[in-house]
Design a protein around this motif. Structure first.
Motif, PDB file in Angstrom:
ATOM      1  N   GLY A 110       0.849  -1.201   0.000  1.00  0.00           N
ATOM      2  CA  GLY A 110       0.000   0.000   0.000  1.00  0.00           C
ATOM      3  C   GLY A 110       0.878   1.242   0.000  1.00  0.00           C
ATOM      4  O   GLY A 110       1.685   1.443   0.900  1.00  0.00           O
ATOM      5  N   HIS A 111       0.748   2.046  -1.042  1.00  0.00           N
ATOM      6  CA  HIS A 111       1.581   3.246  -1.149  1.00  0.00           C
ATOM      7  C   HIS A 111       0.702   4.492  -1.128  1.00  0.00           C
ATOM      8  O   HIS A 111       0.759   5.337  -2.010  1.00  0.00           O
ATOM      9  N   GLY A 112      -0.163   4.550  -0.120  1.00  0.00           N
ATOM     10  CA  GLY A 112      -0.911   5.780   0.115  1.00  0.00           C
ATOM     11  C   GLY A 112      -0.003   6.709   0.900  1.00  0.00           C
ATOM     12  O   GLY A 112       1.217   6.538   0.903  1.00  0.00           O
TER      13      GLY A 112
ATOM     14  N   GLY B  99       1.710   4.614   3.744  1.00  0.00           N
ATOM     15  CA  GLY B  99       2.728   3.724   3.193  1.00  0.00           C
ATOM     16  C   GLY B  99       3.938   4.513   2.740  1.00  0.00           C
ATOM     17  O   GLY B  99       5.089   4.116   2.961  1.00  0.00           O
ATOM     18  N   CYS B 100       3.682   5.648   2.117  1.00  0.00           N
ATOM     19  CA  CYS B 100       4.768   6.480   1.602  1.00  0.00           C
ATOM     20  C   CYS B 100       5.620   7.001   2.761  1.00  0.00           C
ATOM     21  O   CYS B 100       6.852   7.014   2.679  1.00  0.00           O
ATOM     22  N   SER B 101       4.943   7.413   3.838  1.00  0.00           N
ATOM     23  CA  SER B 101       5.696   7.933   4.975  1.00  0.00           C
ATOM     24  C   SER B 101       6.509   6.823   5.641  1.00  0.00           C
ATOM     25  O   SER B 101       7.633   7.048   6.108  1.00  0.00           O
TER      26      SER B 101
ATOM     27  N   GLU C 296       1.235  11.630  -5.823  1.00  0.00           N
ATOM     28  CA  GLU C 296       1.886  12.657  -5.009  1.00  0.00           C
ATOM     29  C   GLU C 296       3.367  12.357  -4.830  1.00  0.00           C
ATOM     30  O   GLU C 296       4.121  13.217  -4.393  1.00  0.00           O
ATOM     31  N   CYS C 297       3.744  11.107  -5.087  1.00  0.00           N
ATOM     32  CA  CYS C 297       5.099  10.705  -4.739  1.00  0.00           C
ATOM     33  C   CYS C 297       5.883  10.339  -5.990  1.00  0.00           C
ATOM     34  O   CYS C 297       5.488   9.463  -6.749  1.00  0.00           O
ATOM     35  N   MET C 298       6.998  11.013  -6.177  1.00  0.00           N
ATOM     36  CA  MET C 298       7.840  10.749  -7.338  1.00  0.00           C
ATOM     37  C   MET C 298       9.080   9.955  -6.922  1.00  0.00           C
ATOM     38  O   MET C 298       9.906   9.612  -7.746  1.00  0.00           O
ATOM     39  N   ASP C 299       9.202   9.722  -5.607  1.00  0.00           N
ATOM     40  CA  ASP C 299      10.485   9.218  -5.114  1.00  0.00           C
ATOM     41  C   ASP C 299      10.569   7.706  -4.997  1.00  0.00           C
ATOM     42  O   ASP C 299      11.661   7.155  -4.949  1.00  0.00           O
ATOM     43  N   HIS C 300       9.430   7.042  -4.904  1.00  0.00           N
ATOM     44  CA  HIS C 300       9.502   5.610  -4.646  1.00  0.00           C
ATOM     45  C   HIS C 300       9.050   4.804  -5.842  1.00  0.00           C
ATOM     46  O   HIS C 300       7.978   5.049  -6.390  1.00  0.00           O
ATOM     47  N   ILE C 301       9.886   3.851  -6.226  1.00  0.00           N
ATOM     48  CA  ILE C 301       9.502   2.968  -7.329  1.00  0.00           C
ATOM     49  C   ILE C 301       8.555   1.924  -6.760  1.00  0.00           C
ATOM     50  O   ILE C 301       8.858   1.247  -5.776  1.00  0.00           O
TER      51      ILE C 301
HETATM   52 ZN    ZN Z   1       6.240   7.388  -1.728  1.00  0.00          ZN
END
Ligand code: ZN
Ligand code: ADP
Length: 561
Positions: free
Chosen positions: A354-356, A359-361, A383-388
């Motif tokens: 889950g990359h909401g 998850g992103c944090s 919103e997130c460009m940093d995580h593949i």
């Molecule tokens: Zn992220």
């Protein structure tokens, strides 16, 4: 529908219901009488024999003016009787019955609906209340706390249906637009104890600005995007709580099996609170006394977590491989612990499902500590460009295997759907009995199911959110360990200056234990001070205890200090 039905069982409606039952009984008697008369009259006037049931049938057909004409009188007295029955049918069944139904039931109900005006203001001498904007699982948990502490509160909603529903649940609600100055003045924002803004970031910003245009009641606001914290502060919020980021780091810190430094949860000045899995230490199976953690490192073990249960450890507590130690100490002391912990656990791999935002944090937390991780999500997080992200459904076993779940040591289950989270936890636990599984529960009622499914640690959005808010409202500087345990800071009560810890009787009188003594200036705190330590002027106390014990401390010591 249940609530609407309840309307008919209350007050006047209930009396009306009795009236209706009586009336039906009266109609029943009337039908029976006519049916009997029918058979008697047919027999005596026309010499025809009919059963009583034919009589009932005839009466109903006649009273309801259907009049099939299959049974008819052919004599004048018979006609008169038929006319009488038809007339009383019209009056009692076709006019009075519907009229009664409408006037006794339908009209009052419709009227109640139309007349219902939710409260739009509070009396001018209303004060010291907590005003809550945005009702969800977090503020629901907060409201429960406020009610149990007898703190006046009011929930603001701009949705009339929600207002009706909350009011029916017995909650205190006002209805109005949260950014309307007149409305805000009418609900006595200026006299309130605190405002809690729990809507979207833009609306919260707007509320802060609007309230600041006329008063300076403290505002605590939730913020979804952590970068907006400053913006909300600028708009006038006293506290902006990036809950999703906090939740993410709580999840991540509990999912990794790396050393203590990776698990720092909170800090009181130089005193850090960290958690560390027992599994990655050489202390597995030892008692706390045997482990000699304090002697070797200076750290205090202030708690033990095991499958969701928090205990305050004693010398004889056994350190099970499944447990998580809660440690208090300085950075140097944590380093000292890292030195003596196993080398073999220096690698880690955490799967994040889950990359909401949460998850992103969690991913950011792992990233900052150079812990390798893999994220899986159905969609890309815009919103997130940093995580593949590995794109796909996390419930697919195939996808999980392909992404490397076999090598993962920790798993963070953080989709926005609790059923999915429960499923993922259960499936992963079956496949990997020794993996650290940390799950998020969106609704408080699913915490138990997640533990039952095999999670090592469950973090409930609602209770973490409500705890943080409650601490802010009470002006307490505490950290969240679990429901029921607080670590808090207190100045040294003047009555205790010059006494030793044993003489101070803090523990016997209140139940709280001293975690550390804070010293003035830049000296390191004394962690787990021995009982003979003398308390000197200017020291600060950091204590651990249940909320009641914390309250005891306040009563016994703070009042007269
Ligand atoms: Zn992220
Ligand atoms: P939050 O911001 O509170 O973390 P979100 O709703 O933004 O909540 O995030 C939840 C994430 O979980 C979403 O990105 C969603 O795509 C993802 N998700 C939900 N179900 C699944 C699933 N079965 N497999 C993979 N990802 C999922």
């Amino acid at each position: 529908p249940v609530n609407e039905f309840a309307f008919f069982l209350r007050g006047q409606a209930r009396k009306n219901l009795k009236l209706l039952v009586l009336y039906c009984f009266f109609l029943f008697l009337m039908v029976m009488t006519y049916a009997a008369l029918f058979t008697v009259l047919m027999e005596s006037l026309e010499g025809r024999h009919y059963s009583f049931f034919t009589g009932v049938y005839w009466t109903i057909i006649t009273m309801s003016t259907l009049g099939y004409g299959d049974y008819v009188f052919s004599t004048d007295p018979g006609h008169i009787f038929s006319a009488l029955v038809t007339l009383s049918g019209v009056v009692f069944m076709l006019i009075l019955l519907p009229f009664g139904m409408v006037s006794l039931f339908l009209a009052p109900w419709i009227e109640q609906r139309l007349r219902y005006r939710p409260k739009t203001q509070l009396h001018t001498d209303y004060s010291d209340h907590v005003i809550i904007f945005g009702y969800d699982s977090i503020t629901r948990a907060l409201t429960r706390k406020l009610i149990s502490h007898h703190t006046p509160y009011v929930i603001v909603t701009s949705d009339q249906d929600e207002a009706i529903q909350l009011e029916e649940e017995g909650l205190h609600v006002v209805f109005g637009r949260p950014t309307n100055v007149t409305f805000l003045k009418n609900i006595q924002v200026a006299n309130a104890r605190h405002v809690v803004a729990n809507l979207s970031d833009p609306l919260n910003t707007n509320i802060c600005l609007t309230i600041r245009s006329f008063c300076d009641t403290p505002i605590a606001t939730m913020v979804d995007e952590p970068e907006r914290t400053d913006l909300l502060r600028l708009a006038g919020a006293n506290r902006a709580i990036p809950l999703k980021r906090i939740l993410g780091s709580y999840l991540a810190s509990r999912a990794t099996t790396l050393g203590a430094m990776a698990h720092i949860l909170d800090a009181f000045g130089k005193l850090l609170i960290a958690e560390m899995p027992v599994k990655s230490t050489p202390f597995v199976g030892q008692t706390l006394a045997e482990a000699k953690i304090r002697q070797q490192t200076g750290l205090a073990v202030i708690g033990l977590w095991e499958r969701g249960t928090f205990t305050i450890p004693e010398a004889g507590s056994v350190l099970s491989p499944l447990a998580l130690m809660v440690l208090a100490g300085t950075r140097e002391q944590l380093h000292a612990l890292e030195e003596i912990t196993d080398e073999k656990d220096k690698t880690d791999l955490v799967m994040v499902l889950g990359h909401g935002r949460i998850g992103c944090s969690a991913a950011r937390y792992l990233e900052r500590r150079s812990i390798p991780f893999v994220i899986i999500d159905r969609t890309n997080n815009l919103e997130c460009m940093d995580h593949i992200t590995v794109i796909g459904d996390a419930t697919s076993r195939h996808l999980l295997m392909e992404s490397g779940i076999e090598d993962a040591k920790g798993l963070i289950v953080t989709t926005n759907d609790d059923s999915t989270n429960i499923f993922l936890t259960l499936a992963s636990r079956r496949q990997r009995p020794h993996m650290r599984i940390v799950a998020r529960s969106n609704q408080e009622e699913n915490v138990d199911q997640l533990y039952a499914a095999g999670a090592d640690f469950v973090i409930s959005n609602a209770s973490v959110g409500a705890n943080i808010l409650n601490n802010v409202l009470e002006g307490k500087e505490t950290i969240f360990l679990t429901e029921g345990i607080d670590v808090f800071r207190a100045p040294l009560p003047s009555t205790l200056v010059g006494l030793s810890i044993a003489e101070s009787q803090i523990r016997p009188k209140t139940g709280c234990s001293i975690v550390a003594l804070e010293l003035p200036e830049s000296i390191d705190p004394i962690v787990s001070p021995p009982p003979e330590t003398i308390l000197v002027e200017g020291m600060g106390l950091i204590l651990i205890g249940s909320p009641e014990e914390e309250e005891n401390f306040g009563h016994k010591f703070r009042k007269n200090s």
